[in-house]
Every structure is written in structure tokens, then in C-alpha cells.
Write a protein that holds these residues in place. Structure first.
Motif, mmCIF file in Angstrom:
data_model
loop_
_atom_site.group_PDB
_atom_site.id
_atom_site.type_symbol
_atom_site.label_atom_id
_atom_site.label_comp_id
_atom_site.label_asym_id
_atom_site.label_seq_id
_atom_site.Cartn_x
_atom_site.Cartn_y
_atom_site.Cartn_z
ATOM 1 N N VAL A 79 -38.377 42.970 51.237
ATOM 2 C CA VAL A 79 -37.799 42.773 49.904
ATOM 3 C C VAL A 79 -36.281 42.956 49.958
ATOM 4 N N GLY A 80 -35.804 43.930 50.718
ATOM 5 C CA GLY A 80 -34.361 44.131 50.867
ATOM 6 C C GLY A 80 -33.697 42.944 51.530
ATOM 7 N N ALA A 81 -34.315 42.396 52.562
ATOM 8 C CA ALA A 81 -33.733 41.234 53.246
ATOM 9 C C ALA A 81 -33.677 40.023 52.319
ATOM 10 N N VAL A 82 -34.703 39.836 51.526
ATOM 11 C CA VAL A 82 -34.707 38.707 50.589
ATOM 12 C C VAL A 82 -33.615 38.884 49.540
ATOM 13 N N LEU A 83 -33.470 40.081 49.013
ATOM 14 C CA LEU A 83 -32.440 40.309 47.994
ATOM 15 C C LEU A 83 -31.037 40.163 48.571
ATOM 16 N N VAL A 84 -30.819 40.662 49.780
ATOM 17 C CA VAL A 84 -29.500 40.528 50.408
ATOM 18 C C VAL A 84 -29.194 39.066 50.699
ATOM 19 N N SER A 85 -30.180 38.317 51.141
ATOM 20 C CA SER A 85 -29.940 36.895 51.415
ATOM 21 C C SER A 85 -29.640 36.132 50.132
ATOM 22 N N MET A 86 -30.292 36.488 49.033
ATOM 23 C CA MET A 86 -29.989 35.830 47.760
ATOM 24 C C MET A 86 -28.577 36.170 47.299
ATOM 25 N N LEU A 87 -28.164 37.428 47.459
ATOM 26 C CA LEU A 87 -26.805 37.823 47.100
ATOM 27 C C LEU A 87 -25.788 37.101 47.973
ATOM 28 N N LEU A 88 -26.081 36.972 49.259
ATOM 29 C CA LEU A 88 -25.182 36.258 50.163
ATOM 30 C C LEU A 88 -25.092 34.779 49.791
ATOM 31 N N ALA A 89 -26.200 34.182 49.396
ATOM 32 C CA ALA A 89 -26.182 32.780 48.979
ATOM 33 C C ALA A 89 -25.323 32.592 47.740
ATOM 34 N N VAL A 90 -25.407 33.510 46.794
ATOM 35 C CA VAL A 90 -24.582 33.429 45.587
ATOM 36 C C VAL A 90 -23.112 33.598 45.939
ATOM 37 N N ALA A 91 -22.793 34.510 46.852
ATOM 38 C CA ALA A 91 -21.394 34.724 47.246
ATOM 39 C C ALA A 91 -20.829 33.505 47.966
ATOM 40 N N ILE A 92 -21.607 32.915 48.843
ATOM 41 C CA ILE A 92 -21.145 31.722 49.566
ATOM 42 C C ILE A 92 -20.951 30.562 48.594
ATOM 43 N N THR A 93 -21.847 30.399 47.660
ATOM 44 C CA THR A 93 -21.711 29.325 46.664
ATOM 45 C C THR A 93 -20.471 29.532 45.818
ATOM 46 N N GLY A 94 -20.214 30.759 45.402
ATOM 47 C CA GLY A 94 -19.011 31.040 44.616
ATOM 48 C C GLY A 94 -17.746 30.767 45.396
ATOM 49 N N ALA A 95 -17.733 31.158 46.668
ATOM 50 C CA ALA A 95 -16.550 30.910 47.492
ATOM 51 C C ALA A 95 -16.333 29.414 47.700
ATOM 52 N N SER A 96 -17.387 28.666 47.915
ATOM 53 C CA SER A 96 -17.227 27.222 48.127
ATOM 54 C C SER A 96 -16.770 26.526 46.846
ATOM 55 N N VAL A 97 -17.241 26.969 45.697
ATOM 56 C CA VAL A 97 -16.771 26.393 44.432
ATOM 57 C C VAL A 97 -15.295 26.720 44.237
#
Length: 114
Positions: A79-97
Motif C-alpha cells: 500500500v505504501g509503494a502504491v501511494l508513493v508511486s501515485m504521488l510521484l506520478a502527480v509530481a511528474i505530471t505537474g512538473a511536465s505541465v
């Protein structure tokens, strides 16, 4: 329609209900010897002398306890790995935008200066 409707309390009647209802033989009303309480009292339910049903207890062996602890730890890690990966995906998307916004701004500003 959107406003809540507050219920209106009726006017007090002046009747006060006692917290403990007296039995028919305890208190009498006036000289006619009539009981104050007009409710119908019933006898208490008879008790049955049946033994209580005991549910089987769960007994964990040491190996079972280790398996439960390992399963819980594994679940927390997954569950921790899934939550961290979702947070990382949101951060990468924000940086690319943000990078896209900077590139578009520079292209639009450079086009206006020519």
C-alpha cells in the motif's frame, strides 16, 4: 427550498412524567385509594437456567503468528509503494505541465517580438 425548516416545539402541557414509576401498591392518590400510576405493570420475564454458549477461541501457533505479522507488513509495504508511486506520478505530471507552460510562453513571446 434550500433553507432548512426548524421544527417548532408545541407549548408545554404542564404534565411532568416522573423518572421512576411507582408500583401500584406503593403510592396512592387521594382518599379513594386508587394508584397514581395507571400503566400496566408486567411481571419480569422468567429466567432460564441454560448455560451460556461459548464461541470457539482462535488459537494462533507461533508459525501462524509469524505468518500474520509477515502478511500485515507485506500489505503495509504494498500500500505504501502504491501511494508513493501515485504521488510521484502527480509530481511528474505537474512538473511536465510547468515545463510546457514555460516553453509555450517563450514561443508566444518570441513570436510577438519578430
Amino acid at each position: 427550498m434550500i433553507r432548512p425548516k426548524i421544527p417548532v416545539n408545541p407549548l408545554p402541557t404542564g404534565l411532568v412524567a416522573p423518572l421512576v414509576h411507582p408500583t401500584t401498591g406503593d403510592i396512592t392518590h387521594g382518599s379513594t385509594n386508587t394508584p397514581v400510576c395507571d400503566c400496566q405493570h408486567t411481571a419480569p420475564a422468567p429466567t432460564t437456567d441454560q448455560p451460556r454458549v461459548q464461541l470457539p477461541a482462535v488459537h494462533l501457533t507461533p508459525a501462524g503468528l509469524v505468518a500474520v505479522v509477515a502478511g500485515g507488513a507485506g500489505l503495509v509495504l504494498v500500500v505504501g509503494a502504491v501511494l508513493v508511486s501515485m504521488l510521484l506520478a502527480v509530481a511528474i505530471t505537474g512538473a511536465s505541465v510547468a515545463v510546457c507552460a514555460v516553453v509555450l510562453r517563450s514561443l508566444l513571446n518570441g513570436h510577438n517580438h519578430r
